[in-house]
Design an enzyme around this catalytic site. Structure first.
Site, PDB file in Angstrom:
ATOM      1  N   HIS A  16      50.436  39.763  36.926  1.00 44.41           N
ATOM      2  CA  HIS A  16      49.973  38.417  37.306  1.00 44.41           C
ATOM      3  C   HIS A  16      51.166  37.515  37.611  1.00 44.41           C
ATOM      4  O   HIS A  16      51.151  36.742  38.567  1.00 44.41           O
ATOM      5  CB  HIS A  16      49.171  37.778  36.161  1.00 44.41           C
ATOM      6  CG  HIS A  16      47.890  38.482  35.819  1.00 44.41           C
ATOM      7  ND1 HIS A  16      47.475  38.694  34.528  1.00 44.41           N
ATOM      8  CD2 HIS A  16      46.915  39.015  36.618  1.00 44.41           C
ATOM      9  CE1 HIS A  16      46.300  39.315  34.527  1.00 44.41           C
ATOM     10  NE2 HIS A  16      45.939  39.524  35.784  1.00 44.41           N
ATOM     11  N   LYS A  40      32.333  37.962  27.549  1.00 49.22           N
ATOM     12  CA  LYS A  40      32.130  37.449  26.192  1.00 49.22           C
ATOM     13  C   LYS A  40      33.067  38.107  25.189  1.00 49.22           C
ATOM     14  O   LYS A  40      33.346  37.553  24.150  1.00 49.22           O
ATOM     15  CB  LYS A  40      30.673  37.666  25.777  1.00 49.22           C
ATOM     16  CG  LYS A  40      29.739  36.813  26.600  1.00 49.22           C
ATOM     17  CD  LYS A  40      28.438  36.539  25.881  1.00 49.22           C
ATOM     18  CE  LYS A  40      27.627  35.501  26.607  1.00 49.22           C
ATOM     19  NZ  LYS A  40      27.441  35.810  28.043  1.00 49.22           N
ATOM     20  N   ARG A  89      45.656  46.230  43.449  1.00 53.30           N
ATOM     21  CA  ARG A  89      46.445  47.319  42.871  1.00 53.30           C
ATOM     22  C   ARG A  89      46.202  48.624  43.603  1.00 53.30           C
ATOM     23  O   ARG A  89      47.102  49.303  44.026  1.00 53.30           O
ATOM     24  CB  ARG A  89      46.095  47.500  41.391  1.00 53.30           C
ATOM     25  CG  ARG A  89      46.812  46.538  40.495  1.00 53.30           C
ATOM     26  CD  ARG A  89      46.158  46.476  39.156  1.00 53.30           C
ATOM     27  NE  ARG A  89      44.821  45.921  39.297  1.00 53.30           N
ATOM     28  CZ  ARG A  89      44.087  45.462  38.300  1.00 53.30           C
ATOM     29  NH1 ARG A  89      44.550  45.533  37.079  1.00 53.30           N
ATOM     30  NH2 ARG A  89      42.898  44.960  38.514  1.00 53.30           N
ATOM     31  N   SER A 127      44.978  43.734  32.256  1.00 57.34           N
ATOM     32  CA  SER A 127      44.848  43.033  30.974  1.00 57.34           C
ATOM     33  C   SER A 127      44.224  43.971  29.952  1.00 57.34           C
ATOM     34  O   SER A 127      44.581  43.987  28.778  1.00 57.34           O
ATOM     35  CB  SER A 127      43.975  41.796  31.128  1.00 57.34           C
ATOM     36  OG  SER A 127      44.612  40.864  31.970  1.00 57.34           O
TER      37      SER A 127
HETATM   38  P1  ADP Z   1      39.557  39.386  37.039  1.00 57.66           P
HETATM   39  O1  ADP Z   1      39.728  38.231  37.950  1.00 57.66           O
HETATM   40  O2  ADP Z   1      38.803  40.527  37.677  1.00 57.66           O
HETATM   41  O3  ADP Z   1      39.087  39.030  35.665  1.00 57.66           O
HETATM   42  P2  ADP Z   1      42.320  39.584  36.169  1.00 57.66           P
HETATM   43  O4  ADP Z   1      42.245  38.284  35.457  1.00 57.66           O
HETATM   44  O5  ADP Z   1      42.791  40.757  35.378  1.00 57.66           O
HETATM   45  O6  ADP Z   1      40.985  40.033  36.861  1.00 57.66           O
HETATM   46  O7  ADP Z   1      43.267  39.477  37.431  1.00 57.66           O
HETATM   47  C1  ADP Z   1      43.327  38.368  38.273  1.00 57.66           C
HETATM   48  C2  ADP Z   1      43.907  38.802  39.594  1.00 57.66           C
HETATM   49  O8  ADP Z   1      45.154  39.457  39.418  1.00 57.66           O
HETATM   50  C3  ADP Z   1      43.043  39.795  40.367  1.00 57.66           C
HETATM   51  O9  ADP Z   1      43.169  39.491  41.743  1.00 57.66           O
HETATM   52  C4  ADP Z   1      43.661  41.118  40.076  1.00 57.66           C
HETATM   53  O10 ADP Z   1      43.413  42.068  41.100  1.00 57.66           O
HETATM   54  C5  ADP Z   1      45.125  40.732  40.041  1.00 57.66           C
HETATM   55  N1  ADP Z   1      45.903  41.690  39.267  1.00 57.66           N
HETATM   56  C6  ADP Z   1      45.616  42.183  38.041  1.00 57.66           C
HETATM   57  N2  ADP Z   1      46.548  43.064  37.638  1.00 57.66           N
HETATM   58  C7  ADP Z   1      47.471  43.140  38.632  1.00 57.66           C
HETATM   59  C8  ADP Z   1      48.677  43.898  38.838  1.00 57.66           C
HETATM   60  N3  ADP Z   1      49.108  44.766  37.931  1.00 57.66           N
HETATM   61  N4  ADP Z   1      49.352  43.706  40.001  1.00 57.66           N
HETATM   62  C9  ADP Z   1      48.891  42.829  40.922  1.00 57.66           C
HETATM   63  N5  ADP Z   1      47.758  42.118  40.807  1.00 57.66           N
HETATM   64  C10 ADP Z   1      47.054  42.251  39.683  1.00 57.66           C
END
Ligand code: ADP
Length: 167
Positions: A16, A40, A89, A127
């Site tokens: 992120h 949740k 990813r 995550s």
């Molecule tokens: P979500 O929005 O599905 O709950 P996350 O909070 O985990 O997912 O991720 C937010 C954004 O960051 C999404 O666009 C996800 O694809 C991207 N993301 C998550 N992990 C990575 C990573 N390792 N490299 C690049 N982008 C990522």
């Protein structure tokens, strides 16, 4: 131009951070949008997820963190942005992201979704696997920024203590 990088960020990890840093070089302003109505069984509250994202991005001048509830397109209007940024990813991410991007476009045709390809260094990171490794006592030093590391350690401390007690 203002870009919104939305997600659950439970917790905010190095993948992120990498997307946020790269976005901040391209857009005038980046708003990390922390979804309030996340699953949740989130490990962290919205306030904690926001605090971690803020601490991890404190070094980037044009990044701010805000939480939002409900529809992303409504949040976009609220912050006067037309630009959603999402990270990709693998192909497995694509199908879901494609659907959501189409849906958001249908809800508000003014909104565009931009995809940033993950840094290969972090392509395996999510995550979910950060939480899993941490909960089994594995090292997550390379996976999350320091402020997040500290909070996860703090959160898991009582659990470890309980495990020790049952030995
Ligand atoms: P979500 O929005 O599905 O709950 P996350 O909070 O985990 O997912 O991720 C937010 C954004 O960051 C999404 O666009 C996800 O694809 C991207 N993301 C998550 N992990 C990575 C990573 N390792 N490299 C690049 N982008 C990522």
């Amino acid at each position: 131009m203002i870009a919104v990088y939305p997600g659950s960020f439970d917790p905010f990890h190095n993948g992120h951070l990498d997307i946020t840093e790269r976005c901040a070089e391209i857009f005038d302003e980046v708003i990390v949008g922390v979804l309030r109505n996340a699953s949740k069984n989130a490990m962290f509250t919205t306030e904690e997820r926001c605090a971690m994202a803020s601490e991890a991005t404190a070094h980037i001048k044009n990044v701010s963190v805000r939480s939002f509830n409900g529809l992303l397109v409504d949040f976009m209007k609220l912050v006067s942005s037309r630009t959603i940024v999402r990270g990709l990813r693998a192909i497995s991410d694509f199908e879901y992201e494609f659907q959501i991007a189409q849906l958001n476009r249908r809800l508000d045709p003014a909104v565009e979704t931009f995809f940033m390809v993950t840094n290969a260094k972090y392509s395996y990171l999510s995550s979910r696997n950060v939480k899993e490794v941490a909960s089994f006592g594995g090292s997550i030093d390379d996976f999350v920024p320091d402020p997040v590391l500290a909070r996860i350690a703090e959160r898991l401390k009582p659990k470890t203590f309980m495990l020790e007690m049952t030995d």
